[in-house]
Design an enzyme around this catalytic site. Sequence first.
Site, PDB file in Angstrom:
ATOM      1  N   ARG A 225       0.869  -1.182   0.000  1.00 16.42           N
ATOM      2  CA  ARG A 225       0.000   0.000   0.000  1.00 16.42           C
ATOM      3  C   ARG A 225       0.902   1.227   0.000  1.00 16.42           C
ATOM      4  O   ARG A 225       1.735   1.390   0.886  1.00 16.42           O
ATOM      5  CB  ARG A 225      -0.894  -0.012   1.245  1.00 16.42           C
ATOM      6  CG  ARG A 225      -1.806   1.217   1.408  1.00 16.42           C
ATOM      7  CD  ARG A 225      -2.811   1.287   0.283  1.00 16.42           C
ATOM      8  NE  ARG A 225      -3.916   2.182   0.574  1.00 16.42           N
ATOM      9  CZ  ARG A 225      -3.882   3.505   0.445  1.00 16.42           C
ATOM     10  NH1 ARG A 225      -2.775   4.104   0.049  1.00 16.42           N
ATOM     11  NH2 ARG A 225      -4.945   4.231   0.706  1.00 16.42           N
ATOM     12  N   GLU A 233     -10.859   4.716  -6.050  1.00 18.96           N
ATOM     13  CA  GLU A 233     -11.158   3.290  -6.163  1.00 18.96           C
ATOM     14  C   GLU A 233     -11.529   2.960  -7.607  1.00 18.96           C
ATOM     15  O   GLU A 233     -11.912   3.839  -8.384  1.00 18.96           O
ATOM     16  CB  GLU A 233     -12.307   2.914  -5.223  1.00 18.96           C
ATOM     17  CG  GLU A 233     -12.030   3.184  -3.751  1.00 18.96           C
ATOM     18  CD  GLU A 233     -10.936   2.287  -3.191  1.00 18.96           C
ATOM     19  OE1 GLU A 233     -10.736   1.186  -3.743  1.00 18.96           O
ATOM     20  OE2 GLU A 233     -10.274   2.678  -2.207  1.00 18.96           O
ATOM     21  N   ARG A 267      -1.574  -5.646   4.212  1.00 22.79           N
ATOM     22  CA  ARG A 267      -0.661  -5.028   3.249  1.00 22.79           C
ATOM     23  C   ARG A 267       0.453  -4.300   3.999  1.00 22.79           C
ATOM     24  O   ARG A 267       0.200  -3.699   5.054  1.00 22.79           O
ATOM     25  CB  ARG A 267      -1.399  -4.030   2.356  1.00 22.79           C
ATOM     26  CG  ARG A 267      -2.531  -4.632   1.553  1.00 22.79           C
ATOM     27  CD  ARG A 267      -3.313  -3.571   0.795  1.00 22.79           C
ATOM     28  NE  ARG A 267      -3.960  -2.625   1.698  1.00 22.79           N
ATOM     29  CZ  ARG A 267      -4.815  -1.677   1.304  1.00 22.79           C
ATOM     30  NH1 ARG A 267      -5.107  -1.544   0.012  1.00 22.79           N
ATOM     31  NH2 ARG A 267      -5.366  -0.854   2.174  1.00 22.79           N
TER      32      ARG A 267
END
Length: 335
Positions: A225, A233, A267
């Site tokens: 990330r 998104e 992540r």
Amino acid sequence: MGNALRLLYSRCFEHTTAGDSDSLGPHGVSSATVGVSALAQDLFHFDITSQVPEGLSKHVVSSKKAQANWYRKLVDAWKESKPPPKNPEEAARLIIQTLERHQKADVKGLLAFYGLPQPHALVETTFEPPTSLPEGVRFELHTLPVDAKAVADGDTITVYVSTSDPRESSFVPSHVHAAAVQRSEARSRRNYTEADALHQQIIDSGYRVINLQNEEVLARKYRIRLRGIDAPESKMPYGKEAKNELTRIVQGRSLRVLVYDEDRYGRVVGDIYCNGLFVQELMLKKGFAWHYTAYDKREELAIWEKEARAKRVGLWASSNPEKPWEWRKDQREGR
């Protein structure tokens, strides 16, 4: 030199003719890759024949003799570039830097001939990769080349790190090592069903066997990330564009990742450097991400976002783009 140019050109050509044959450019490849693949083809051709491409004189003001001088310099520059350009911006920078002492009209004409970005369209980067680990970094990763399919959206990438890396070698579970050895043996016996089953065991454990330059490499999977930014998104406006931009930056490149944390989705959160450039800086300056102030207070990120806003590039072309964290909240609440 010739083999490297030929390999790059053939890969670009195969990729575009496989899926983009409806938008072929003047060199027989798509508009997305015409610059890099055509430049590679012409440099390869010049390296063998000393002939500059037909039609170039319509775009530039200097003579054929001068053009040949440019191509000699570009061949040498391509030789010295490690790795060589893989996207239009990198190819444009190579031309601009190599021919910086030549007439601006010729440089602009050469860029136009290959459909490459003009100097004013290139994003100027200022952030230098750190020579030592900054405070707060937990560890550093050096990834294998990134596959285009590994980019989930504009702020998340899946990468693989070779287990030959000193840090990784001590963490590989014994059953993963055993499965990798057994898979290799199964493939040597041409028992591909068994080999595939063993590879699936390896994948389920967070690893993968990757073929890299005809050599199989056992590698560990990481989901990254990008620290300090939040991109639209996938289902949001500019979501596809943000993903495509991040893909364009990292595809085929090995990355340096400075890991600071891990989020609730497993992540690792880190700063990413690609070919000496800070990826978060590029995404912010191109207008494909917000500075994620809720989790990162770095002033330079705020400045880069402000620059993109002022230029109205990327998502800032919209008068009031929706913030991704607000969009996610609305989705959770069913709005």
